[in-house]
Enzyme design. Structure first.
Site, short mmCIF file in Angstrom:
data_model
loop_
_atom_site.label_atom_id
_atom_site.label_comp_id
_atom_site.label_asym_id
_atom_site.label_seq_id
_atom_site.Cartn_x
_atom_site.Cartn_y
_atom_site.Cartn_z
N ALA A 194 1.25 -1.19 0.02
CA ALA A 194 0.28 0.14 -0.26
C ALA A 194 0.80 1.59 -0.02
O ALA A 194 0.71 2.46 -0.99
CB ALA A 194 -0.95 0.23 1.13
N GLU B 46 10.39 3.48 5.75
CA GLU B 46 9.99 1.66 6.03
C GLU B 46 11.14 1.67 6.58
O GLU B 46 12.45 1.78 6.95
CB GLU B 46 10.37 1.40 4.68
CG GLU B 46 10.85 -0.46 4.47
CD GLU B 46 9.83 -1.01 4.95
OE1 GLU B 46 9.91 -1.96 5.92
OE2 GLU B 46 8.47 -0.45 4.46
N ALA B 47 10.69 0.22 7.72
CA ALA B 47 11.95 -0.07 9.40
C ALA B 47 13.00 -0.74 8.61
O ALA B 47 13.89 -1.17 9.33
CB ALA B 47 10.39 -0.43 9.71
N HIS C 8 -2.41 -14.47 5.31
CA HIS C 8 -3.61 -13.20 4.20
C HIS C 8 -4.42 -12.78 5.19
O HIS C 8 -5.27 -12.59 5.77
CB HIS C 8 -4.53 -13.74 3.45
CG HIS C 8 -4.02 -14.91 2.49
ND1 HIS C 8 -4.39 -16.33 1.65
CD2 HIS C 8 -2.72 -14.55 1.57
CE1 HIS C 8 -4.12 -16.89 0.45
NE2 HIS C 8 -3.06 -15.89 0.75
#
Length: 551
Positions: free
Chosen positions: A13, A33-34, A470
């Protein structure tokens, strides 16, 4: 620094949001972003995912709490920690789900999310190799291809399915999902087409996007009940990034609710219990966790298949080089060619079982005569329960942003869930027993010939079931008291804060979820920018052959 938008998480996303928002050169965006960069060749070679999973590379390392109805086992819960997020380590399957999933969302209060309204965003996202039509997009950033696998085993599966009176669907992402269909993958020119490849790399050429890797968001900065920025840790130091418009959370199903709770947004009693002063009491944060549970139905293979031959060590090395350098050869082809979406009962609105087919054992490994013994070749399918009634939760361990969250999936909490996965095992065995597979099928290795009664199948499920990876819905949009987001993806009770990732899904769709997450982000970008939605697409319901009623 001050930006128009701060996006937390460069997964599926987050990459889409960065791409769409920075299309306007006047908009300044920070993407946090980690994890690190997606430079490892194993990420980009399709067959390299075996090593990624075996060693849990580029993964947050999450496992569930002991699952009481799965023999108290901790279930591995991989989520990507790298540019591209889980799209950089997943199996690359492109599955949208059933049209009825989105119509259900709309009926339950998520206005604007019906199938006719989300279909334009699916099309906007993708470039389907067979070209654009009513249901498919042909000019989007994401490349989607048909399966290239030529193993005759999969033709035998189709023969067996036909013998069992199951239909074939030409495109399960098109007019009709139900039935057996050829797999579709997010692969471009023989390499993984992750969200980072499709969306982020083009966006990173724009001067109005800043990407910070190895940057762990520690909290959303709130002034009263308005989000004004993000605090994050990088290289041992805390930094602050302010926003003039919105903070957009795209950290994923586990990390987004974690960040909200660390910021004082969540169930007040839980926050106090871990030493966090609540700012906004929002009891649904971290609740409603859902995931697809799956098990293996597996058989020894008569003879050896083409994938087994290509796993010989010298061939594997050559294949990996060919795949990475030229995007050609067996390293670009996964040992699978089929998906199936079936109903165990005719009256169901959407399929409740998915079959994932595998032409090789899960522990296939390189081998070479006299050095490493060859593995026994095998094949099978994994029944996946698509719409569980069970609900789990994500909770904080402490107020430390570096502490992993507590994940309780609560699998098989209802009798109907137990029954559904059991029926999936029975259906899988029934299809595998058909004469079409006689030339390939050896002994049954899972569950095994000794497992016959309902009680024995249930025990097998408890002993071996795993996630299909999921998970979703921990910050669900909707209208009920536990809804965290409104249908515009805004966090209730907080201004300037939205969520656009798998946690925003109200419930599970009928299949893999990455395509759905990409669609959510595409639609979110228009919502954030205040654009009118793409025009809805009116499509006729399929008149394809109905699946026969089963006893």
């Amino acid at each position: 620094m001050t930006y128009d938008y701060v996006i937390v998480g460069a997964g599926s996303a987050g990459c889409v949001l960065a791409y769409r928002l920075t299309a306007d050169p006047s908009v300044r965006v920070l993407l946090l972003e980690a994890g690190g960069r997606d430079t490892n060749p194993l990420i980009h070679i399709p067959i390299g995912l075996g090593k990624l999973w075996e060693h849990r590379m580029f993964d947050w390392g999450y496992d569930t709490e002991p699952e009481p109805r799965l023999d108290n086992r901790r279930i591995e819960a991989m989520r990507g920690k790298v540019l591209g997020g889980s799209s950089s380590i997943n199996v690359m399957a492109y599955v949208r789900g059933h049209r009825g999933d989105y119509d259900r969302w709309a009926r339950n209060g998520c206005r604007g999310w019906s199938y006719a309204e989300v279909l334009p965003y699916f099309k906007h996202c993708e470039s389907w190799e067979k070209g654009e039509n009513t249901w498919r997009g042909g000019r989007g950033p994401l490349s989607v291809i048909d399966s290239r696998n030529r193993d005759p085993l999969f033709d035998a599966w189709l023969d067996a399915a036909q013998e069992a009176d199951w239909p074939f669907t030409e495109d399960y992402n098109g007019k009709e999902q139900e039935g057996f269909g050829r797999s579709q993958w997010t692969i471009r020119n023989g390499r993984r087409c992750s969200a980072a490849v499709a969306f982020l790399r083009p966006a990173m050429r724009r001067p109005n996007l800043t990407v910070e890797t190895n940057a762990l968001a520690t909290r959303v900065i709130l002034e009263g009940t308005r989000a004004t920025g993000v605090e994050y840790a990088r290289n041992g130091h805390l930094h602050r990034a302010s926003t003039t418009r919105e903070v957009l959370l795209a950290g994923g199903v586990f990390n987004t609710p974690q960040l909200l709770m660390l910021s004082g947004v969540g169930e007040a009693d839980h926050l106090r219990a871990v030493g966090i002063a609540p700012t906004v009491h929002l009891p649904g944060v971290g609740k409603n966790l859902q995931d697809h549970l799956s098990v293996d139905v597996h058989y020894a293979r008569r003879g050896r298949g083409p994938f087994h031959a290509e796993m010989r060590l010298d061939r594997t090395a050559v294949n990996m080089i060919r795949a990475y350098v030229f995007g050609t050869g067996p390293g670009t082809v996964l040992p699978s060619r089929l998906h199936a979406f079936l109903k165990t009962r005719r009256e169901l609105a959407v399929p409740d079982i998915q079959f994932l087919f595998r032409g090789a054992p899960a522990r296939a490994h390189p081998w070479f005569p006299g050095i490493t013994p060859a593995y026994e070749d095998s094949f099978g399918l994994r029944p996946v329960m698509l719409h569980p009634e069970s609900r789990g939760a994500v909770r904080l361990r402490s107020a430390d942003p570096g502490a992993p969250v507590r994940i309780a999936q609560n699998f098989l909490a209802t009798e109907n869930d137990v029954h559904t996965i059991r029926e999936g095992v029975k259906l899988g065995r029934d299809i595998a027993s058909r004469t079409g597979l006689d030339p390939f099928r050896g002994r049954e290795t899972a569950p095994g010939p000794e497992c016959r009664t309902n009680a024995e199948i249930d025990a097998f499920v408890r002993r071996t079931a795993i996630t299909a990876h999921h998970p979703c819905a921990t910050c669900a949009m909707g209208v009920g008291e536990d809804a965290v987001l409104d249908p515009a993806l805004r966090v209730r009770g907080v201004e300037g804060l939205r969520v656009a990732d798998a946690s925003a899904m109200p419930d599970l769709v009928s299949g893999n979820i990455n395509a759905c997450v990409l669609m959510i982000a595409e639609k979110a970008a228009d919502l954030v920018l205040g654009k009118p939605p793409l025009p809805a697409v009116a499509t006729a319901h399929s008149d394809a052959t109905r699946i026969p009623e089963r006893g």
